[in-house]
Design an enzyme around this catalytic site. Structure first.
Site, PDB file in Angstrom:
ATOM      1  N   ASN A   1     -21.626  39.501   7.376  1.00 17.19           N
ATOM      2  CA  ASN A   1     -21.729  38.068   7.074  1.00 17.19           C
ATOM      3  C   ASN A   1     -20.418  37.372   7.394  1.00 17.19           C
ATOM      4  OD1 ASN A   1     -19.980  38.024   4.605  1.00 17.19           O
ATOM      5  ND2 ASN A   1     -21.522  39.491   3.916  1.00 17.19           N
TER       6      ASN A   1
ATOM      7  N   LYS B   1     -25.846  39.572 -14.574  1.00 18.51           N
ATOM      8  CA  LYS B   1     -24.852  40.635 -14.307  1.00 18.51           C
ATOM      9  C   LYS B   1     -23.911  40.864 -15.495  1.00 18.51           C
ATOM     10  CE  LYS B   1     -25.227  39.636  -9.394  1.00 18.51           C
ATOM     11  NZ  LYS B   1     -24.789  40.021  -8.071  1.00 18.51           N
TER      12      LYS B   1
HETATM   13  O1  C5P Z   1     -26.243  38.134  -6.354  1.00 16.19           O
HETATM   14  P1  C5P Z   1     -25.127  37.621  -5.534  1.00 16.19           P
HETATM   15  O2  C5P Z   1     -24.816  38.488  -4.348  1.00 16.19           O
HETATM   16  O3  C5P Z   1     -25.209  36.222  -5.090  1.00 16.19           O
HETATM   17  O4  C5P Z   1     -23.883  37.688  -6.555  1.00 16.19           O
HETATM   18  C1  C5P Z   1     -22.596  37.388  -6.171  1.00 16.19           C
HETATM   19  C2  C5P Z   1     -21.614  38.197  -6.962  1.00 16.19           C
HETATM   20  O5  C5P Z   1     -22.059  39.560  -7.101  1.00 16.19           O
HETATM   21  C3  C5P Z   1     -20.287  38.303  -6.243  1.00 16.19           C
HETATM   22  O6  C5P Z   1     -19.284  38.390  -7.209  1.00 16.19           O
HETATM   23  C4  C5P Z   1     -20.426  39.597  -5.453  1.00 16.19           C
HETATM   24  O7  C5P Z   1     -19.173  40.145  -5.150  1.00 16.19           O
HETATM   25  C5  C5P Z   1     -21.228  40.465  -6.402  1.00 16.19           C
HETATM   26  N1  C5P Z   1     -22.060  41.460  -5.732  1.00 16.19           N
HETATM   27  C6  C5P Z   1     -21.902  42.817  -5.988  1.00 16.19           C
HETATM   28  N2  C5P Z   1     -22.698  43.739  -5.364  1.00 16.19           N
HETATM   29  C7  C5P Z   1     -23.652  43.344  -4.513  1.00 16.19           C
HETATM   30  C8  C5P Z   1     -23.866  41.983  -4.261  1.00 16.19           C
HETATM   31  C9  C5P Z   1     -23.045  41.061  -4.875  1.00 16.19           C
HETATM   32  O8  C5P Z   1     -21.014  43.165  -6.777  1.00 16.19           O
HETATM   33  N3  C5P Z   1     -24.410  44.244  -3.924  1.00 16.19           N
END
Ligand code: C5P
Length: 400
Positions: free
Chosen positions: A210, A341
């Site tokens: 990305n 989370k």
């Molecule tokens: O669910 P989303 O990806 O939008 O959440 C963003 C947050 O979760 C960020 O802090 C990102 O670093 C973390 N994240 C993670 N593991 C993932 C995806 C996102 O720790 N697989």
């Protein structure tokens, strides 16, 4: 507002070939809003002219102790008292010896003796001189007296020898200067910051990734380090160099990031997940390059591990902070992620705006807390935003 804004930095330039690098130091300090007052020694002036340094610093360059006009305007005591930081770069064996020996026979050595500001010394000299017993003993004594040093780098020196003695990178000198001028509200805290994208392989040459540049995460890590924390930065693939004075672990995939973050998080007080972790990976990465003739190739995806969510399930006393890059419905999405989370805060930014977000040097964020409080951090550099986020977290979370 940079770290150097409102700060007086006295820069001592002594007589070594690296004196020309003082120009860049002056420019960078000025760029970050410092008032720079250069003291040039007589031998320094053999390598670089006072006019050059005066033009760059926009202040008269002081060379002479006994010039009546300059002494009345910018005398040694006034310079010593006004300084927030005294930086000597490059510092020769001679000036280091004088400071150690208590000699004050010119403007620079006198100001060093008269100041109560932190003194940061960046030595630069021939490898044998640097290795000499006299210099090594002087350095050890000055360290024990509380002088700060940026160790010289290794490489080919102007004199042709190869080894330690080259003036440290200007970036490293400046980062140490920033360190010394920053208060330490995070002293004693162990911090883990993740940054950048992850890259999930499809075959040996292709991957899914990305647009994350890593700039925000690196800024968060640097800011925490300046504020006194012991920092581990876990970074996905980015073009950014390792920041000085902290531990950087480089990873590629979400899986690798999960292991590195989990390991570093074991004894951490705070984990800040700034990385844009891929949500999906190829179910099976091909062991040889997929050929364009493979018309029937279908990319099958499976979800990656959610690092934050996993950490959130057995959180203990650790503070967990997420970042939410959103293109719509920012507040609702950010709050929902914070709850799902089990986070202590979430920093949300709108990446649909071109002036902030992914590759930009600037950002504008809102920090959400579970009790409903919101801190707004208006448009600023990512470095500025990082300081604001840490101060918000510090005020709210670490004083319990
Ligand atoms: O669910 P989303 O990806 O939008 O959440 C963003 C947050 O979760 C960020 O802090 C990102 O670093 C973390 N994240 C993670 N593991 C993932 C995806 C996102 O720790 N697989």
């Amino acid at each position: 507002m940079g770290i150097f804004s409102g700060k007086e930095v006295v820069l001592g330039v002594t007589g070594g070939i690296a004196a020309y690098k003082a120009c860049e130091i002056v420019r960078e300090l000025r760029k970050e809003s410092a008032n720079v007052q250069v003291i040039l020694t007589q031998s320094g002036a053999q390598f670089i002219t006072p006019l050059t340094l005066q033009t760059l610093s926009k202040n008269p360059v002081v060379m002479d102790m006994f010039n009546l006009i300059s002494e009345s305007e910018i005398g040694h005591i006034s310079l010593a008292q006004r300084a927030h930081l005294l930086l000597i770069a490059p510092a020769t064996a001679n000036v280091i010896g004088k400071i150690r020996g208590g000699i004050a026979d010119d403007m620079l050595s006198t100001v060093v003796m008269a100041t109560t500001a932190p003194v940061l010394i960046a030595p630069a000299m021939n490898t044998q001189m640097y290795a000499s017993a006299a210099v090594q003993e002087n350095l050890a004594v000055l360290k024990s007296r509380g002088f700060h040093f940026v160790e010289p780098g290794e490489g080919e020196l102007a004199c042709g020898t190869v080894g330690p003695g080259r003036l440290a990178d200007v970036g490293k000198i400046l980062e140490m200067a920033r360190n010394l001028l920053t208060e330490k509200p995070l002293a004693g805290k162990k911090v883990v910051v993740s940054a950048g994208p992850t890259a999930e392989p499809l075959d040996p040459v292709r991957y899914v990734s990305n647009r994350s540049s890593g700039k925000m995460g690196f800024a968060m890590a640097r800011a925490a380090c300046r504020m006194g924390a012991q920092v581990t930065l876990v970074s996905g693939p980015t073009a950014l160099p390792d920041p000085p004075f902290l531990a950087t672990v480089r990873v590629r995939t979400a899986e690798e990031m999960f292991s590195a973050v989990s390991r570093a998080a074991e004894d951490a007080d705070v984990v800040v997940m700034c990385a844009a972790v891929a949500d999906f990976k190829a179910k099976k990465s091909a062991s040889v390059k997929i050929k364009k003739e493979d018309f029937d190739y279908r990319l099958e995806l499976s979800p990656t591990v959610d690092i934050l969510e996993t950490l959130g399930k057995k959180k203990g006393k650790r503070v967990l902070v997420g970042f939410a890059a959103e293109t719509d419905d920012l507040a609702r999405n950010a709050r929902e992620k914070m709850r799902r989370k089990n986070l202590d805060a979430i920093v949300a930014n709108d990446v649909s705006r071109a002036d902030i977000g992914f590759e930009s040097d600037d950002n504008e964020v809102r920090v959400f807390f579970p009790d409903g409080e919101i801190r707004e951090l208006p448009l600023a550099t990512k470095d500025g935003i990082a300081v604001g986020v840490w101060l918000a977290l510090n005020g709210k979370l670490f004083r319990r």
